[in-house]
Scaffold this motif. Sequence first.
Motif, PDB file in Angstrom:
ATOM      1  N   GLY A  48      68.717 103.337  39.235  1.00  0.00           N
ATOM      2  CA  GLY A  48      68.681 101.886  39.382  1.00  0.00           C
ATOM      3  C   GLY A  48      69.430 101.161  38.284  1.00  0.00           C
ATOM      4  O   GLY A  48      70.219 101.756  37.546  1.00  0.00           O
ATOM      5  N   ASP A  49      69.133  99.858  38.133  1.00  0.00           N
ATOM      6  CA  ASP A  49      69.953  98.990  37.286  1.00  0.00           C
ATOM      7  C   ASP A  49      69.782  99.212  35.794  1.00  0.00           C
ATOM      8  O   ASP A  49      70.644  98.824  35.007  1.00  0.00           O
ATOM      9  CB  ASP A  49      69.683  97.516  37.634  1.00  0.00           C
ATOM     10  CG  ASP A  49      68.218  97.136  37.482  1.00  0.00           C
ATOM     11  OD1 ASP A  49      67.363  98.041  37.499  1.00  0.00           O
ATOM     12  OD2 ASP A  49      67.934  95.936  37.353  1.00  0.00           O
ATOM     13  N   LYS A  89      61.346  99.184  40.046  1.00  0.00           N
ATOM     14  CA  LYS A  89      60.792  98.408  41.153  1.00  0.00           C
ATOM     15  C   LYS A  89      59.265  98.473  41.093  1.00  0.00           C
ATOM     16  O   LYS A  89      58.695  99.573  41.080  1.00  0.00           O
ATOM     17  CB  LYS A  89      61.276  98.944  42.492  1.00  0.00           C
ATOM     18  CG  LYS A  89      62.787  98.859  42.694  1.00  0.00           C
ATOM     19  CD  LYS A  89      63.199  99.498  44.013  1.00  0.00           C
ATOM     20  CE  LYS A  89      64.711  99.437  44.216  1.00  0.00           C
ATOM     21  NZ  LYS A  89      65.132 100.098  45.479  1.00  0.00           N
ATOM     22  N   ASP A 181      66.403  85.458  35.029  1.00  0.00           N
ATOM     23  CA  ASP A 181      66.003  85.924  36.354  1.00  0.00           C
ATOM     24  C   ASP A 181      64.614  85.361  36.653  1.00  0.00           C
ATOM     25  O   ASP A 181      63.625  85.759  36.037  1.00  0.00           O
ATOM     26  CB  ASP A 181      65.984  87.460  36.367  1.00  0.00           C
ATOM     27  CG  ASP A 181      65.551  88.049  37.712  1.00  0.00           C
ATOM     28  OD1 ASP A 181      65.072  87.294  38.581  1.00  0.00           O
ATOM     29  OD2 ASP A 181      65.679  89.281  37.875  1.00  0.00           O
ATOM     30  N   ASN A 184      61.633  87.882  37.509  1.00  0.00           N
ATOM     31  CA  ASN A 184      61.319  88.980  36.600  1.00  0.00           C
ATOM     32  C   ASN A 184      60.354  88.493  35.523  1.00  0.00           C
ATOM     33  O   ASN A 184      60.653  87.553  34.789  1.00  0.00           O
ATOM     34  CB  ASN A 184      62.615  89.505  35.965  1.00  0.00           C
ATOM     35  CG  ASN A 184      62.402  90.758  35.142  1.00  0.00           C
ATOM     36  OD1 ASN A 184      61.555  90.804  34.272  1.00  0.00           O
ATOM     37  ND2 ASN A 184      63.211  91.773  35.429  1.00  0.00           N
ATOM     38  N   ASN A 212      68.616  85.089  40.699  1.00  0.00           N
ATOM     39  CA  ASN A 212      67.777  86.108  41.325  1.00  0.00           C
ATOM     40  C   ASN A 212      68.301  87.506  41.011  1.00  0.00           C
ATOM     41  O   ASN A 212      69.494  87.690  40.744  1.00  0.00           O
ATOM     42  CB  ASN A 212      67.739  85.912  42.845  1.00  0.00           C
ATOM     43  CG  ASN A 212      67.104  84.597  43.238  1.00  0.00           C
ATOM     44  OD1 ASN A 212      65.990  84.277  42.827  1.00  0.00           O
ATOM     45  ND2 ASN A 212      67.816  83.797  44.037  1.00  0.00           N
ATOM     46  N   ALA A 213      67.416  88.469  41.042  1.00  0.00           N
ATOM     47  CA  ALA A 213      67.800  89.853  40.786  1.00  0.00           C
ATOM     48  C   ALA A 213      68.914  90.270  41.738  1.00  0.00           C
ATOM     49  O   ALA A 213      68.866  89.982  42.940  1.00  0.00           O
ATOM     50  CB  ALA A 213      66.596  90.771  40.965  1.00  0.00           C
ATOM     51  N   GLY A 214      69.916  90.932  41.197  1.00  0.00           N
ATOM     52  CA  GLY A 214      71.021  91.403  42.021  1.00  0.00           C
ATOM     53  C   GLY A 214      72.183  90.446  42.122  1.00  0.00           C
ATOM     54  O   GLY A 214      73.249  90.800  42.636  1.00  0.00           O
ATOM     55  N   ASP A 215      72.013  89.214  41.637  1.00  0.00           N
ATOM     56  CA  ASP A 215      73.118  88.249  41.663  1.00  0.00           C
ATOM     57  C   ASP A 215      74.276  88.749  40.802  1.00  0.00           C
ATOM     58  O   ASP A 215      74.071  89.362  39.746  1.00  0.00           O
ATOM     59  CB  ASP A 215      72.658  86.889  41.144  1.00  0.00           C
ATOM     60  CG  ASP A 215      71.814  86.131  42.157  1.00  0.00           C
ATOM     61  OD1 ASP A 215      71.669  86.616  43.286  1.00  0.00           O
ATOM     62  OD2 ASP A 215      71.293  85.043  41.794  1.00  0.00           O
ATOM     63  N   GLN A 216      75.498  88.468  41.259  1.00  0.00           N
ATOM     64  CA  GLN A 216      76.697  88.883  40.539  1.00  0.00           C
ATOM     65  C   GLN A 216      77.540  87.703  40.066  1.00  0.00           C
ATOM     66  O   GLN A 216      78.363  87.840  39.164  1.00  0.00           O
ATOM     67  CB  GLN A 216      77.558  89.786  41.437  1.00  0.00           C
ATOM     68  CG  GLN A 216      76.867  91.059  41.899  1.00  0.00           C
ATOM     69  CD  GLN A 216      76.690  92.058  40.788  1.00  0.00           C
ATOM     70  OE1 GLN A 216      77.645  92.385  40.081  1.00  0.00           O
ATOM     71  NE2 GLN A 216      75.482  92.557  40.610  1.00  0.00           N
ATOM     72  N   THR A 241      72.917  93.049  33.335  1.00  0.00           N
ATOM     73  CA  THR A 241      73.083  91.662  33.787  1.00  0.00           C
ATOM     74  C   THR A 241      73.638  90.783  32.680  1.00  0.00           C
ATOM     75  O   THR A 241      74.512  89.928  32.926  1.00  0.00           O
ATOM     76  CB  THR A 241      71.738  91.094  34.281  1.00  0.00           C
ATOM     77  OG1 THR A 241      71.241  91.920  35.337  1.00  0.00           O
ATOM     78  CG2 THR A 241      71.898  89.674  34.786  1.00  0.00           C
TER      79      THR A 241
END
Length: 385
Positions: A48-49, A89, A181, A184, A212-216, A241
């Motif tokens: 994961g991240d 997660k 975030d 989070n 939000n989580a996953g935003d680029q 991030t």
Amino acid sequence: MLKKVLSLVMILSLASASLVGCGKSGDTQTGGKNEDVIKLGAVFPLTGDVAAMGQSCKNALQMLEEETNKSGGVNGKKIQFVFEDDENKPASSANVIQKLINQGKVVGVVGSYSSKCSISMAPIATSSKIPMISLGTNPKITTDGGEYVFTSTFNDTFQGTILAKVASEDLKAKTAAVLYDVGNDYCKGLSEFFKSNFEKIGGKVVAAETYNAGDQDFSAQLTKIKGLNPDIIVLPDYYSTVALITKQARSLGITSTFVGGDGWDAPELFKIGGDSVNGSYFSNFFSKDDTTPAFLKFKDSFNKKYNQVPDAIAASAYNAGSLLIDAVKKAGSTDGDKVKDALKNTDSEGVAGHIKYDSNRNAIMSGVVIKIEDGKQVFVKKINP
């Protein structure tokens, strides 16, 4: 016929008694048999991240396991860390801690790395009477998690104070923007604690933007912040991030100094962010330049085994594992209540500094301030609680 029935009943009774005799309280069991191994769970984001953080934790605990067993184990038994991947997660962390407790028969748990996953795990540990030591920093981990849950790091109420002091004392900042975030717990909590502490000492937070989580793409939020020209921008998130945000900010012409928390501590921060993170400051549990005997020994062993200098999260994982092992030794048992009580009385010197617990089982320990110069971490100062 009656004799055969009575004989069968006697055989079954004896078998049942022998099985009950195997199930002594406080013993590690698998399939009803006592083992010469004490199993401890370890829950980390191995994929994961933030997998780099999880791998650091795993390396540290594997080294601790080897060292402990070479020196004679614990209470006459070897220890074994059983690792599970929570992918960073919360749902996964809840599933794997239940697996470790119900199937793995672990007697304690180290993890997780992140606050959001630790918050998910904590009530399960307490309901099962399994001591758990989290590496997360959000106060909810212990306050909502229950009496069997501890931390191996300072919490974000103190970390927010550190960041406010950095802003005011080191950077002479009068204004700040916060970008975090919103989903989070770690990011949201640290941003709130920074804001309240910064405002107490006369600073002004001119913007509090979220994503939000996953935003680029953070250009919309950064454009708003640019127009306000704050002295500093606080980014309370993890290295992957943070590096994306700093690169985009610099490309937009933003010159504010970046400030962050312990989630920044990974070599990948500079690999991803490059020059955009130079000149930034962040708080951490300890510095790689620490000269205490305990850390120097740990640093040397880690470097020899993995050919790399340990980061703060590796030291924190090693600390957490050591605290749990020491508690089992002092308790003379793997009984959850006895181990929990031994943990409460912790007052020791670990590889990440001196540690003891407050009434909520949060670690009381010093923090450090780190500056990034030419892609390297440079110690600035230590701040005591």
